[in-house]
Design a protein around this motif. Structure first.
Motif, mmCIF file in Angstrom:
data_model
loop_
_atom_site.group_PDB
_atom_site.id
_atom_site.type_symbol
_atom_site.label_atom_id
_atom_site.label_comp_id
_atom_site.label_asym_id
_atom_site.label_seq_id
_atom_site.Cartn_x
_atom_site.Cartn_y
_atom_site.Cartn_z
ATOM 1 N N ASP A 2 -13.089 87.824 54.912
ATOM 2 C CA ASP A 2 -11.742 88.267 55.254
ATOM 3 C C ASP A 2 -11.748 88.808 56.679
ATOM 4 O O ASP A 2 -12.760 88.762 57.359
ATOM 5 C CB ASP A 2 -11.260 89.343 54.263
ATOM 6 C CG ASP A 2 -12.192 90.538 54.234
ATOM 7 O OD1 ASP A 2 -12.474 91.098 55.314
ATOM 8 O OD2 ASP A 2 -12.646 90.928 53.136
ATOM 9 N N GLU A 4 -10.622 91.935 57.487
ATOM 10 C CA GLU A 4 -10.305 93.364 57.373
ATOM 11 C C GLU A 4 -11.420 94.239 57.939
ATOM 12 O O GLU A 4 -12.581 93.854 57.967
ATOM 13 C CB GLU A 4 -10.094 93.740 55.895
ATOM 14 C CG GLU A 4 -9.117 92.851 55.138
ATOM 15 C CD GLU A 4 -7.744 92.795 55.776
ATOM 16 O OE1 GLU A 4 -7.283 93.851 56.255
ATOM 17 O OE2 GLU A 4 -7.146 91.714 55.817
ATOM 18 N N SER B 67 -15.881 79.726 43.684
ATOM 19 C CA SER B 67 -14.822 79.582 44.682
ATOM 20 C C SER B 67 -15.134 78.419 45.615
ATOM 21 O O SER B 67 -16.206 77.821 45.569
ATOM 22 C CB SER B 67 -14.708 80.871 45.494
ATOM 23 O OG SER B 67 -15.752 80.932 46.440
ATOM 24 N N TRP B 292 -11.765 79.715 54.707
ATOM 25 C CA TRP B 292 -10.987 80.892 54.336
ATOM 26 C C TRP B 292 -9.590 80.484 53.849
ATOM 27 O O TRP B 292 -9.121 80.945 52.800
ATOM 28 C CB TRP B 292 -10.855 81.846 55.536
ATOM 29 C CG TRP B 292 -9.852 82.928 55.300
ATOM 30 C CD1 TRP B 292 -10.037 84.087 54.598
ATOM 31 C CD2 TRP B 292 -8.472 82.914 55.710
ATOM 32 N NE1 TRP B 292 -8.862 84.802 54.558
ATOM 33 C CE2 TRP B 292 -7.889 84.111 55.230
ATOM 34 C CE3 TRP B 292 -7.691 82.021 56.441
ATOM 35 C CZ2 TRP B 292 -6.551 84.426 55.458
ATOM 36 C CZ3 TRP B 292 -6.358 82.320 56.666
ATOM 37 C CH2 TRP B 292 -5.793 83.524 56.170
ATOM 38 N N ALA B 293 -8.945 79.577 54.588
ATOM 39 C CA ALA B 293 -7.581 79.162 54.238
ATOM 40 C C ALA B 293 -7.563 78.420 52.902
ATOM 41 O O ALA B 293 -6.659 78.610 52.087
ATOM 42 C CB ALA B 293 -6.999 78.279 55.351
ATOM 43 N N ASN B 295 -9.779 78.749 50.466
ATOM 44 C CA ASN B 295 -10.167 79.653 49.393
ATOM 45 C C ASN B 295 -9.053 80.610 49.006
ATOM 46 O O ASN B 295 -8.965 81.038 47.858
ATOM 47 C CB ASN B 295 -11.409 80.445 49.810
ATOM 48 C CG ASN B 295 -12.119 81.035 48.631
ATOM 49 O OD1 ASN B 295 -12.299 80.366 47.622
ATOM 50 N ND2 ASN B 295 -12.495 82.299 48.734
ATOM 51 N N THR B 296 -8.193 80.939 49.974
ATOM 52 C CA THR B 296 -7.101 81.883 49.689
ATOM 53 C C THR B 296 -5.771 81.157 49.535
ATOM 54 O O THR B 296 -4.737 81.801 49.401
ATOM 55 C CB THR B 296 -6.972 82.916 50.829
ATOM 56 O OG1 THR B 296 -6.782 82.205 52.059
ATOM 57 C CG2 THR B 296 -8.216 83.780 50.946
ATOM 58 N N ASN B 297 -5.821 79.810 49.596
ATOM 59 C CA ASN B 297 -4.601 79.002 49.554
ATOM 60 C C ASN B 297 -3.555 79.544 50.527
ATOM 61 O O ASN B 297 -2.387 79.727 50.194
ATOM 62 C CB ASN B 297 -4.052 78.946 48.131
ATOM 63 C CG ASN B 297 -3.056 77.809 47.966
ATOM 64 O OD1 ASN B 297 -3.097 76.845 48.732
ATOM 65 N ND2 ASN B 297 -2.158 77.926 47.008
ATOM 66 N N ALA B 298 -4.007 79.800 51.756
ATOM 67 C CA ALA B 298 -3.160 80.441 52.765
ATOM 68 C C ALA B 298 -2.089 79.480 53.267
ATOM 69 O O ALA B 298 -2.260 78.267 53.226
ATOM 70 C CB ALA B 298 -4.026 80.896 53.944
#
Lengths: 404, 372
Positions: A2, A4, B67, B292-293, B295-298
């Motif tokens: 992330d 953060e 994931s 990241w996108a 995995n987070t379905n951004a």
């Protein structure tokens, strides 16, 4: 995965933000001050509040902060309207770490607090006309005269020499030994008699650098850092900190600016942004731009873990500079004949952004290590490839072949 | 900032790399290249036993329920080893299509088989040269029977299941279908490609049984979403391959002497390898963002996927061709392994649309996100 802050980082960010908001100078406080006076005013306040040079050890007035804390402070500082303090970066980022490592306690006590508070500005007198990428080929000589050294020669590409109070200087004290062994390192008062500073006019029209001439300049031996002949090792302390001081750069021309331009100029009667060739080029530049951004995120993550940034950070300047150059050139091509016009007042949409980038980037591709040197650094220090054989190894400096 | 993989993923990477070093050596890739096998069936079963085909499938369908961060780690290692197995077709495309659009019965029927590697799936998209589009589709389905053909379908000859895009008279002009291949109405014709380590075939459907996947007339929308997911996963596979090319070129240049010194000491070679490193590093960073996108379905997934895809396609092409160049004449011989990656580079770059197609998607996605 992330983006953060950790708990500690978040707490530090809050602390920094609170202090910055309470202490950012107001326009009234700084009324009538020029750029330099404003920079000094803000730097002094940061030092008094304990927020200057936070990476430094506590013993030198810092707060032993981590690299990621420095990044967080810079991010937060960028969000408030405070004066730009880039004039201090060479002194604080390069001279100070060298003094901390090599100077005696008295010199440290004299200079380091004044560096932190912005009272003194320092410059770096390393490069010479005969030695740029090959820094150790420098020729400015120092000869011993009683307790003093007499300096004669010329330095070049010295940022801020004209407003600096002090300088760090590498000179040749013995030309009869191999080049790295005959150097010594000093600091000096830039007001010393015999120091002459001449601005260099760049192709961009601006003057960010100087030539500095030394004619029989006298420096007390007490201002030597390291032993006679140890100048190269001392220089390495300075240079190790250089990459941290010179920004990744990239000029002003970005994906967003060229895309905005492509919406306004026409190709074959249609906006250029509809042309597949234009779109493909823009996409590839976006990929590079995003790649640099997310590489910096990965670096920040490593810093956050406590890792030390390595030579892989050479990528930012190596990729960013030429990318901006190519994008600016492409933008000028999109403008066709108009592309040659460089007049900030008359360019309502972009204020000569592309033309200014076009003229500025050749310098950025050279400053702080040329593209070619950056590629060598990656090849040798990241990939572990061998150095090229050198013609000057192990022979006296006086016998090294030269071009003039 | 925690833009990094976690401890579990790093352990998985080590484990996968070690496993493939043991079970997917260059000799195995060469065996498939030189022989008559359609794929390395022995390796496929071992990979399935490791659970890799089950990675991102939920536990209720026989998967591991991990994931996408785990799946990209595996993708990278498979690319590094140039694995001659239908993993990308079956896992990134067929499995993802079912996860994206399948109804409960379809998932219950197919996902456990795909998870176990007992069934192999693939995705049939193109109908001929040039860029596919909903308007150009000819393959169609009437009363549950598919008629038409698909061109150059990867791993078609070893698949039990095909996800096929067909024409629709409603919605976005296309629908997705599940087509089992164990029926006489599905005809395959082997196609020779630049990479014989991955089988390809032209497929003809002669009133083949086909089951709608997702809603009628939403096929092109679903396909776009599916390809965004696959683009990120393929980008990681491409990245692994590009890293191997750099490693091979570096090792060869260190050991090869010319004019009395290693060729790795010449700047012409050093700068070439530095350039490979730079391209691979930027591609990796974009692939991180893609992971990241995904995995987070951004909301950024379309842009992140296109960016990762273009970056990895460019990096692998550069690394694969310059790896051969660094090896000199030996790099051009059948005996050397440089060819594996030069061949695979093109297979991976074209399987879900060329670099140009993804550059176009990137610009469209940047408009939609209003990237300033």
């Amino acid at each position: 995965m992330d983006f953060e802050d950790t708990k500690e980082e978040s707490a530090f960010r809050e602390q920094a933000r609170t202090w910055l908001q309470a202490n950012a100078p107001t326009e009234a406080e700084m009324s009538g001050m020029d750029t330099m006076a404003r920079a000094k005013f803000w730097q002094k306040r940061k030092a008094e509040g304990g927020w200057a040079c936070i990476r430094w050890p506590k013993a030198f007035g810092g707060r032993d902060a981590s690299a990621i804390e420095q990044v967080i402070l810079s991010q937060e500082e960028a969000k408030v309207a405070v004066p730009e303090t880039g004039v201090f970066s060479i002194g604080q980022g390069m001279a100070a770490p060298t003094l901390m490592t090599w100077a005696d306690a008295e010199a440290q006590a004299n200079f380091i607090p004044r560096l932190a508070s912005g009272e003194d500005i320092w410059c770096q007198l390393f490069s010479e006309p005969a030695g740029g990428s090959d820094l150790a080929a420098l020729r400015t000589k120092a000869e011993k005269d009683g307790d003093d050294w007499i300096i004669n020669g010329q330095k070049i590409w010295t940022s801020g020499a004209h407003y600096s109070d002090f300088g760090i200087l590498v000179v040749r004290t013995d030309p009869t030994v191999p080049k790295h062994k005959g150097l010594s390192y000093f600091y000096l008062d830039m007001k010393s008699p015999g120091v002459e500073i001449k601005p260099i006019r760049q192709i961009s029209g601006e003057s960010n650098f100087n030539e500095v001439y030394f004619t029989d300049v006298r420096i007390p031996d007490s201002q030597r850092l390291g032993d006679v002949g140890q100048g190269w090792q001392v220089s390495l302390t300075t240079l190790m900190n250089e990459r941290a001081s010179i920004g990744a750069g990239g000029g002003g021309t970005k994906f967003s600016s060229v895309k905005a331009l492509a919406k306004t100029v026409m190709i074959d009667g249609k906006p250029a942004i509809e042309d597949s060739h234009v779109r493909a080029k823009l996409a590839s530049w976006y990929v590079q731009e995003a790649g640099l951004k997310y590489t910096s995120y990965r670096t920040l993550s490593a810093l956050s873990r406590g890792a030390v940034p390595g030579p892989e950070n050479s990528i930012g300047k190596l990729v960013g500079a030429v990318k901006s150059q190519d994008m600016a050139s492409f933008a000028m091509d999109l403008l066709e004949q108009e592309g040659v016009v460089r007049d900030r007042e008359k360019d309502a949409a972009f204020a000569a952004l592309f033309q200014d980038t076009y003229m500025a980037i050749p310098g950025l591709r050279i400053a702080g290590g040329t593209d070619e040197i950056m590629a060598n650094i990656i090849a040798e220090r990241v990939l572990g490839l061998p150095q090229e054989p050198r013609m000057d190894k192990g022979i006296p400096f006086t016998e090294v072949p030269t071009g003039s | 900032m925690n833009f990094e993989f976690g401890e579990e993923q790093n352990l998985l990477r080590d484990q996968a790399r070690g496993f493939l070093a043991d079970h997917c050596s260059p000799a195995l890739v060469r065996r498939v290249l030189d022989g008559d096998e359609l794929y390395a069936e022995d390796l496929w079963h071992k990979v399935a036993q490791m659970g890799w085909t089950a990675t991102a499938i939920p536990e209720e369908y026989g998967g591991l329920g991990l994931s996408y961060l785990e799946l990209v780690v595996i993708a990278e290692e498979l690319g590094r080893a140039c694995a001659p197995i239908p993993f990308s077709s079956s896992v990134y495309l067929a499995t993802e299509a079912l996860l994206l659009a399948g109804n409960a019965a379809q998932k219950e029927h197919w996902l456990p088989q795909l998870a176990a590697g007992e069934a192999i799936g693939t995705f049939a998209y193109s109908e001929g040269s040039g860029q596919p589009s909903a308007e150009r589709l000819i393959t169609q389905v009437s009363s549950g029977k598919m008629t038409g053909s698909k061109a150059v379908v990867a791993d078609a000859e070893v698949s039990q299941l095909m996800i096929v895009v067909a024409k629709s008279e409603v919605g976005d002009g296309a629908s997705l279908y599940l087509v089992p291949t164990d029926q006489s109405a599905v005809h395959l014709e082997t196609v020779k490609t630049v990479d014989p380590t991955r089988n390809h075939a032209n497929v003809r459907f002669d009133e083949a049984d086909a089951q709608l996947l997702g809603q009628e007339g939403q096929g092109w929308t679903l396909l776009t979403q599916l390809l965004n997911r696959a683009a990120v996963l393929l980008a990681w596979e491409q990245l692994g391959a590009a890293d191997t090319c750099l490693e091979m070129a570096k090792n060869y240049a260190m050991g090869r002497y010319a004019f009395g010194r290693p060729i790795a000491s010449y700047q012409a070679i050093k700068h070439k390898l530095a350039d490979m490193y730079v391209k691979n590093t930027l591609a990796r960073s974009n692939a991180y963002y893609g992971a990241w996108a995904l995995n987070t379905n951004a909301v950024e997934l379309p842009l992140a996927a296109a960016t990762a895809r273009v970056g990895s396609s460019q990096a692998l092409y550069f690394a694969a061709k310059e790896n051969i160049q660094t090896h000199g004449g030996m790099g051009y011989t059948w005996e050397f392994d440089c060819q594996f990656y030069y061949r695979r580079a093109k297979i991976l770059a074209l399987v879900i649309g060329s670099e140009g197609v993804w550059q176009e998607k990137l610009i469209q996605a940047s408009d939609e996100l209003d990237v300033a």
